[in-house]
Design a protein around this motif. Structure first.
Motif, short mmCIF file in Angstrom:
data_model
loop_
_atom_site.label_atom_id
_atom_site.label_comp_id
_atom_site.label_asym_id
_atom_site.label_seq_id
_atom_site.Cartn_x
_atom_site.Cartn_y
_atom_site.Cartn_z
N ASN A 150 48.21 41.82 46.76
CA ASN A 150 49.47 42.10 47.50
C ASN A 150 50.29 40.57 47.65
N ILE A 151 49.55 39.59 48.13
CA ILE A 151 49.87 38.25 48.27
C ILE A 151 50.47 37.73 47.12
N ARG A 152 49.52 38.08 45.93
CA ARG A 152 50.09 37.47 44.47
C ARG A 152 51.18 38.09 44.13
N LYS A 153 51.57 39.43 44.27
CA LYS A 153 52.64 40.01 43.72
C LYS A 153 53.81 39.83 44.41
N ASN A 154 53.94 39.60 46.00
CA ASN A 154 54.85 39.86 46.66
C ASN A 154 55.33 38.54 47.48
#
Length: 419
Positions: A150-154
């Motif tokens: 989730n951190i990598r995407k958003n």
């Protein structure tokens, strides 16, 4: 209607209103340098503890200046910076109300120094914080991976959660660690997360974040001075000697109307213990710990080959001996000794650095004489050579000689009895 005969600038700056006590004694990082993705991922801040001040003699390397290739004397501050421990990773996303956390991932083994921040009174606490986190760490692997994805995407910013190790500085007499979020700049989000995970659970040293000759910003809290009057707090002029009801006052605090006192009028109140940020302080040297070979000669230079560490004779006043890594910073640093200081990479981008910020520092001499008075000697060996043997040393030698004489007499008596 009254008027003033001469115009004069106001007393005291209004730039730092309100003049009130800081929320914490640790400097808060309110902004970070601009992120340049073309650079490699790197940390942007570090925490240290102020030890004290000394002075150095250096050669000026500034072409075009009248001081070029000449010696000058600078006051410097020593900040002790033991290794910090990275315990977590947190991601932030952009919202209409600013940055908001996406999620955080912690390492498995968290020290008591870090956990003390979650207890009001550690000795009364049941000390169960993060125990379920440690017990179910292997089972929660999928949850951690989901948070990281989730951190990598958003995410638009990635920071690590790190804490100091106050136990390594015995004179602090504290065990509760100072915890701080440090932003990772450089590279894209995936590279930032990979860099943060490589540091997770590891110790980081100051030389992995900063380098010699690099300008830094210092964030900290100034020395507290309690409640003060207008003369001390704002620097206003005293009234004439025969003034009724005292002269350390402001004569006129405003007009009849508006019927209130303006914010710009000097009033008594809190002085000191203010949160302050000082920009562009240059790092003159980064030294190693005292238990290393390099640390034992950390105050030596090419021009002064005396074997000495950075600690002056008798130790720094109200601090003691510097045993861990340290940073030498030009000029004064806000706050008293033992106060935590936040070092941040300068907010000014590289292309806007001036000549002083780019100057290479060549140290010729570092003073290590006593700071308790007018220090005369740089090392204890130098003092012993000049002063000669002390009375206690002579008494100790006399006692040793007496023991040797007594042992020889006993030996002769035994030989005579045997014959």
């Amino acid at each position: 209607m009254s008027h003033r005969k001469f115009e004069a600038p106001r007393h005291g700056s209004l730039a730092f209103l309100p003049r009130k006590r800081a929320r914490s004694d640790r400097g808060r990082i309110k902004s970070y340098p601009k992120d340049v993705q073309s650079k490699k991922p790197h940390l942007t801040a570090f925490l240290g503890y102020k030890a004290g001040m000394t002075h150095v003699v250096r050669q000026v390397n500034r072409v075009g200046s009248k001081l070029n290739n000449k010696e000058c004397l600078d006051a410097v501050t020593i900040v002790e910076v033991p290794p910090m421990v990275v315990v977590g990773v947190v991601g932030y996303k952009e919202t209409v109300n600013g940055l908001k956390t996406i999620g955080s991932v912690f390492t498995q083994n968290l020290s008591d120094d870090f956990r003390r921040n979650y207890a009001a009174k550690w000795f009364k606490n049941n000390k169960k914080m993060f125990t379920s986190h440690n017990a179910k760490y292997d089972q929660s692997k999928e949850k951690r991976e989901k948070t990281l994805d989730n951190i990598r995407k958003n995410a638009v910013a990635v920071r690590v959660i790190a804490h100091t190790q106050p136990r390594m500085i015995t004179q602090l007499k504290r065990r509760k660690a100072d915890v701080v979020e440090i932003q990772i700049n450089g590279g894209d989000i995936k590279e930032k997360v990979a860099h943060a995970l490589s540091l997770l659970g590891q110790q980081i040293s100051v030389d992995s974040v900063f380098a010699k000759d690099e300008p830094v910003d210092l964030i900290g809290v100034t020395k507290g001075r309690g409640t003060k009057g207008v003369v001390s707090r704002w620097g206003v002029r005293r009234l004439p000697r025969k003034t009724h009801r005292g002269l350390r006052r402001v004569a006129c605090i405003g007009a009849w109307h508006p019927a209130r006192v303006s914010f710009s009028v000097a009033r008594a109140g809190q002085k000191g213990f203010f949160h302050r940020t000082v920009k562009n302080k240059k790092i003159y040297r980064i030294g190693k710990a005292l238990n290393t070979e390099e640390g034992k000669t950390s105050a030596s230079t090419e021009f002064d080959l005396t074997t000495k560490s950075i600690t002056p004779m008798g130790g720094f006043v109200r601090y003691g001996v510097v045993r861990n890594d340290w940073v030498m910073i030009k000029g004064a640093v806000q706050g008293p000794s033992k106060r935590v200081i936040t070092l941040r990479k300068t907010i000014i981008p590289d292309h806007a650095w001036n000549r002083k910020m780019k100057e290479e520092i060549t140290l010729k001499f570092i003073d290590t004489s006593s700071k308790l008075g007018h220090g005369k000697f740089q090392t204890s060996e130098e003092k012993a050579k000049f002063m000669g043997p002390l009375k206690r040393h002579l008494e100790k030698k006399r006692e040793e000689d007496e023991k040797k004489v007594k042992a020889l007499k006993e030996k002769r008596e035994r030989e005579e009895t045997q014959q």
